[in-house]
Design a protein around this motif. Structure first.
Motif, PDB file in Angstrom:
ATOM      1  N   SER A   2       0.838  -1.197   0.000  1.00 18.05           N
ATOM      2  CA  SER A   2       0.000   0.000   0.000  1.00 18.05           C
ATOM      3  C   SER A   2       0.868   1.240   0.000  1.00 18.05           C
ATOM      4  N   GLY A   3       0.218   2.366  -0.194  1.00 18.57           N
ATOM      5  CA  GLY A   3       0.890   3.661  -0.157  1.00 18.57           C
ATOM      6  C   GLY A   3      -0.073   4.664  -0.740  1.00 18.57           C
ATOM      7  N   PRO A   4       0.051   5.932  -0.363  1.00 15.30           N
ATOM      8  CA  PRO A   4      -0.913   6.911  -0.849  1.00 15.30           C
ATOM      9  C   PRO A   4      -0.880   7.053  -2.367  1.00 15.30           C
ATOM     10  N   SER A   5      -2.031   7.373  -2.935  1.00 12.43           N
ATOM     11  CA  SER A   5      -2.143   7.567  -4.376  1.00 12.43           C
ATOM     12  C   SER A   5      -1.109   8.601  -4.840  1.00 12.43           C
ATOM     13  N   GLY A   6      -0.346   8.273  -5.859  1.00 12.03           N
ATOM     14  CA  GLY A   6       0.645   9.197  -6.411  1.00 12.03           C
ATOM     15  C   GLY A   6       2.034   8.998  -5.841  1.00 12.03           C
ATOM     16  N   TYR A   9     -15.961   0.851  -5.836  1.00  9.34           N
ATOM     17  CA  TYR A   9     -15.523  -0.415  -5.264  1.00  9.34           C
ATOM     18  C   TYR A   9     -14.188  -0.823  -5.880  1.00  9.34           C
ATOM     19  N   TYR A  10     -13.325  -1.423  -5.038  1.00  6.57           N
ATOM     20  CA  TYR A  10     -12.101  -2.067  -5.501  1.00  6.57           C
ATOM     21  C   TYR A  10     -12.011  -3.393  -4.753  1.00  6.57           C
ATOM     22  N   GLY A  11     -11.701  -4.485  -5.426  1.00  5.00           N
ATOM     23  CA  GLY A  11     -11.631  -5.765  -4.724  1.00  5.00           C
ATOM     24  C   GLY A  11     -10.669  -6.746  -5.372  1.00  5.00           C
ATOM     25  N   THR A  12     -10.227  -7.714  -4.559  1.00  6.91           N
ATOM     26  CA  THR A  12      -9.233  -8.713  -4.998  1.00  6.91           C
ATOM     27  C   THR A  12      -9.903 -10.051  -5.271  1.00  6.91           C
ATOM     28  N   LEU A  40      -0.587  -7.789  -3.699  1.00  4.90           N
ATOM     29  CA  LEU A  40      -1.870  -7.094  -3.718  1.00  4.90           C
ATOM     30  C   LEU A  40      -1.559  -5.617  -3.548  1.00  4.90           C
ATOM     31  N   GLU A  41      -1.765  -4.830  -4.595  1.00  5.13           N
ATOM     32  CA  GLU A  41      -1.534  -3.386  -4.487  1.00  5.13           C
ATOM     33  C   GLU A  41      -2.871  -2.758  -4.121  1.00  5.13           C
ATOM     34  N   ILE A  42      -3.107  -2.608  -2.821  1.00  4.44           N
ATOM     35  CA  ILE A  42      -4.447  -2.228  -2.350  1.00  4.44           C
ATOM     36  C   ILE A  42      -4.366  -1.131  -1.293  1.00  4.44           C
ATOM     37  N   GLU A  43      -5.508  -0.435  -1.103  1.00  9.49           N
ATOM     38  CA  GLU A  43      -5.494   0.660  -0.130  1.00  9.49           C
ATOM     39  C   GLU A  43      -5.601   0.084   1.296  1.00  9.49           C
ATOM     40  N   VAL A  44      -5.507   0.988   2.277  1.00 12.81           N
ATOM     41  CA  VAL A  44      -5.297   0.548   3.661  1.00 12.81           C
ATOM     42  C   VAL A  44      -6.453  -0.267   4.253  1.00 12.81           C
ATOM     43  N   THR A  59     -14.977  -0.537  -9.964  1.00 12.63           N
ATOM     44  CA  THR A  59     -16.077   0.130 -10.670  1.00 12.63           C
ATOM     45  C   THR A  59     -15.627   1.491 -11.209  1.00 12.63           C
ATOM     46  N   ARG A  60     -14.354   1.891 -10.957  1.00 12.56           N
ATOM     47  CA  ARG A  60     -13.957   3.205 -11.475  1.00 12.56           C
ATOM     48  C   ARG A  60     -13.767   3.125 -12.988  1.00 12.56           C
ATOM     49  N   ALA A  61     -13.889   4.278 -13.645  1.00  8.68           N
ATOM     50  CA  ALA A  61     -13.764   4.309 -15.106  1.00  8.68           C
ATOM     51  C   ALA A  61     -12.305   4.081 -15.495  1.00  8.68           C
ATOM     52  N   PRO A  62     -12.055   3.400 -16.620  1.00  7.58           N
ATOM     53  CA  PRO A  62     -10.671   3.227 -17.076  1.00  7.58           C
ATOM     54  C   PRO A  62     -10.039   4.591 -17.370  1.00  7.58           C
ATOM     55  N   ARG A  63      -8.722   4.725 -17.076  1.00  8.72           N
ATOM     56  CA  ARG A  63      -7.972   5.921 -17.492  1.00  8.72           C
ATOM     57  C   ARG A  63      -7.510   5.691 -18.925  1.00  8.72           C
ATOM     58  N   PRO A  64      -7.167   6.761 -19.631  1.00  7.17           N
ATOM     59  CA  PRO A  64      -6.668   6.554 -20.990  1.00  7.17           C
ATOM     60  C   PRO A  64      -5.510   5.549 -20.964  1.00  7.17           C
ATOM     61  N   GLY A 110       3.888   6.409  -6.117  1.00  7.35           N
ATOM     62  CA  GLY A 110       4.754   5.673  -7.049  1.00  7.35           C
ATOM     63  C   GLY A 110       4.564   4.166  -7.055  1.00  7.35           C
ATOM     64  N   LYS A 111       3.447   3.677  -6.535  1.00  8.41           N
ATOM     65  CA  LYS A 111       3.230   2.214  -6.449  1.00  8.41           C
ATOM     66  C   LYS A 111       3.263   1.568  -7.839  1.00  8.41           C
ATOM     67  N   GLY A 112       2.531   2.166  -8.772  1.00  6.08           N
ATOM     68  CA  GLY A 112       2.465   1.594 -10.122  1.00  6.08           C
ATOM     69  C   GLY A 112       3.837   1.581 -10.793  1.00  6.08           C
ATOM     70  N   GLN A 149      -4.734  -3.600 -16.139  1.00  3.98           N
ATOM     71  CA  GLN A 149      -4.628  -2.781 -14.912  1.00  3.98           C
ATOM     72  C   GLN A 149      -5.696  -3.225 -13.902  1.00  3.98           C
ATOM     73  N   TYR A 150      -6.905  -3.432 -14.404  1.00  4.12           N
ATOM     74  CA  TYR A 150      -8.052  -3.867 -13.589  1.00  4.12           C
ATOM     75  C   TYR A 150      -8.994  -4.664 -14.470  1.00  4.12           C
ATOM     76  N   PHE A 151      -9.924  -5.387 -13.800  1.00  2.12           N
ATOM     77  CA  PHE A 151     -11.130  -5.849 -14.477  1.00  2.12           C
ATOM     78  C   PHE A 151     -12.167  -4.754 -14.211  1.00  2.12           C
ATOM     79  N   LEU A 176     -11.302 -11.757  -1.961  1.00  3.45           N
ATOM     80  CA  LEU A 176     -10.511 -11.958  -0.739  1.00  3.45           C
ATOM     81  C   LEU A 176     -10.719 -10.783   0.203  1.00  3.45           C
ATOM     82  N   GLU A 177     -10.845  -9.593  -0.362  1.00  3.47           N
ATOM     83  CA  GLU A 177     -11.170  -8.364   0.363  1.00  3.47           C
ATOM     84  C   GLU A 177     -11.722  -7.373  -0.648  1.00  3.47           C
ATOM     85  N   TYR A 178     -12.420  -6.365  -0.152  1.00  2.00           N
ATOM     86  CA  TYR A 178     -12.834  -5.264  -1.022  1.00  2.00           C
ATOM     87  C   TYR A 178     -12.974  -4.020  -0.170  1.00  2.00           C
TER      88      TYR A 178
HETATM   89  P1  5GP Z   1      -6.529   3.905  -8.541  1.00  2.00           P
HETATM   90  O1  5GP Z   1      -7.926   4.430  -8.814  1.00  2.00           O
HETATM   91  O2  5GP Z   1      -5.518   5.014  -8.382  1.00  2.00           O
HETATM   92  O3  5GP Z   1      -6.107   2.856  -9.543  1.00  2.00           O
HETATM   93  O4  5GP Z   1      -6.570   3.134  -7.145  1.00  2.00           O
HETATM   94  C1  5GP Z   1      -7.040   3.785  -5.990  1.00  2.00           C
HETATM   95  C2  5GP Z   1      -6.652   3.006  -4.747  1.00  2.00           C
HETATM   96  O5  5GP Z   1      -7.307   1.736  -4.744  1.00  2.00           O
HETATM   97  C3  5GP Z   1      -5.145   2.716  -4.661  1.00  2.00           C
HETATM   98  O6  5GP Z   1      -4.729   3.009  -3.317  1.00  2.00           O
HETATM   99  C4  5GP Z   1      -5.059   1.246  -4.941  1.00  2.00           C
HETATM  100  O7  5GP Z   1      -3.946   0.640  -4.262  1.00  2.00           O
HETATM  101  C5  5GP Z   1      -6.368   0.740  -4.362  1.00  2.00           C
HETATM  102  N1  5GP Z   1      -6.787  -0.559  -4.870  1.00  2.00           N
HETATM  103  C6  5GP Z   1      -6.597  -1.094  -6.099  1.00  2.00           C
HETATM  104  N2  5GP Z   1      -7.111  -2.326  -6.173  1.00  2.00           N
HETATM  105  C7  5GP Z   1      -7.632  -2.603  -4.947  1.00  2.00           C
HETATM  106  C8  5GP Z   1      -8.299  -3.752  -4.380  1.00  2.00           C
HETATM  107  O8  5GP Z   1      -8.518  -4.782  -5.006  1.00  2.00           O
HETATM  108  N3  5GP Z   1      -8.712  -3.648  -3.082  1.00  2.00           N
HETATM  109  C9  5GP Z   1      -8.488  -2.537  -2.344  1.00  2.00           C
HETATM  110  N4  5GP Z   1      -8.900  -2.554  -1.077  1.00  2.00           N
HETATM  111  N5  5GP Z   1      -7.861  -1.445  -2.834  1.00  2.00           N
HETATM  112  C10 5GP Z   1      -7.444  -1.481  -4.121  1.00  2.00           C
END
Ligand code: 5GP
Ligand code: ADP
Length: 208
Positions: free
Chosen positions: A14-18, A83-86, A103-107, A43-48, A20-22, A55-57, A74-76
């Protein structure tokens, strides 16, 4: 048991947005073929340039809620209104095949994994300063002003929870940060509780 049969590490990153995780992940994955990144649903819109399944489903709210009901995640978490989920099955498959899964996920989601899963490695990536974080977030040029403000507010809350992770890594310089994370992975793989199979393979009890 052969060395290749060892289970992979589940790495919560994890780490705050921006911060450098990606960027760091791209370099780390290019350097290590024993490690892969879990692809989340969102559920967020794809970036260009974002590609579905890479990057995501990219899914609808209804589709993600269906996955939640079926316990397929596994978590969301909800972040910035989405929504973001694994997906659980893919993670399990890769770990069983001996690959390290990141898992690159938020806190919020990361804390859920840490409370539910017995064996994991957790790493929090930090920017060199909060001013530099804002510069990087704006410099990426992907967010609206409102999204930048939301992400900076979320960043303060996230950094306040960084001490719940096992490792803190500063992303001052990309190559150095990638090296630090690679070192953590190597050391964690060598922990005795994860590498007992090496002793078994030695057959040391029988005189040679
Ligand atoms: P972004 O919209 O910038 O791609 O992602 C926003 C935040 O959602 C980032 O902190 C990223 O690590 C987190 N994130 C991405 N995928 C998941 C996930 O599957 N579960 C959770 N809990 N957070 C996620
Ligand atoms: P995140 O995935 O955490 O949201 P990104 O990887 O998209 O962050 O990085 C945000 C911006 O910061 C990008 O423009 C990236 O090129 C830049 N960046 C990442 N790491 C560094 C670094 N060590 N030094 C300078 N800029 C960086």
């Amino acid at each position: 048991m052969a060395i290749d049969d060892a289970r992979g590490l589940l790495i919560v990153f994890s780490g705050p947005s921006g911060c450098g995780k990606g960027t760091i992940m791209e370099r780390l994955l290019a350097a290590r073929d024993d490690t892969m990144l879990s692809v989340s649903v969102t559920t967020r819109a794809p970036r260009p340039g974002d590609v579905d399944g890479v990057q995501y489903f990219f899914r609808t709210h209804e589709q993600v809620e269906q996955m939640i009901r079926e316990d397929a995640l596994l978590e969301y978490a909800q972040y910035n209104g989405n929504y973001y989920g694994t997906p659980r099955a893919a993670v399990e498959e890769q770990l069983a095949a001996g690959r390290n899964v990141i898992l690159e996920i938020e806190v919020q989601g990361a804390l859920k994994v840490m409370s539910r899963v017995a064996d994991y490695v957790s790493i929090f990536l930090l920017p060199p300063s909060m001013e530099e974080l804002e510069r990087r977030l704006r410099g990426r040029g992907t967010e609206t002003e409102e999204s930048v403000q939301n992400r900076l507010a979320a960043a303060c809350e996230e950094v306040a929870q960084a001490d719940k992770y096992q490792y803190l890594v500063r992303n001052d310089e990309v190559d150095a940060a990638v090296q630090r994370i690679s070192t953590i992975i190597d050391a964690e793989k060598m922990r005795c509780d994860r590498s007992k199979y090496i002793l078994e393979d030695l057959n040391y009890a029988e005189p040679h």
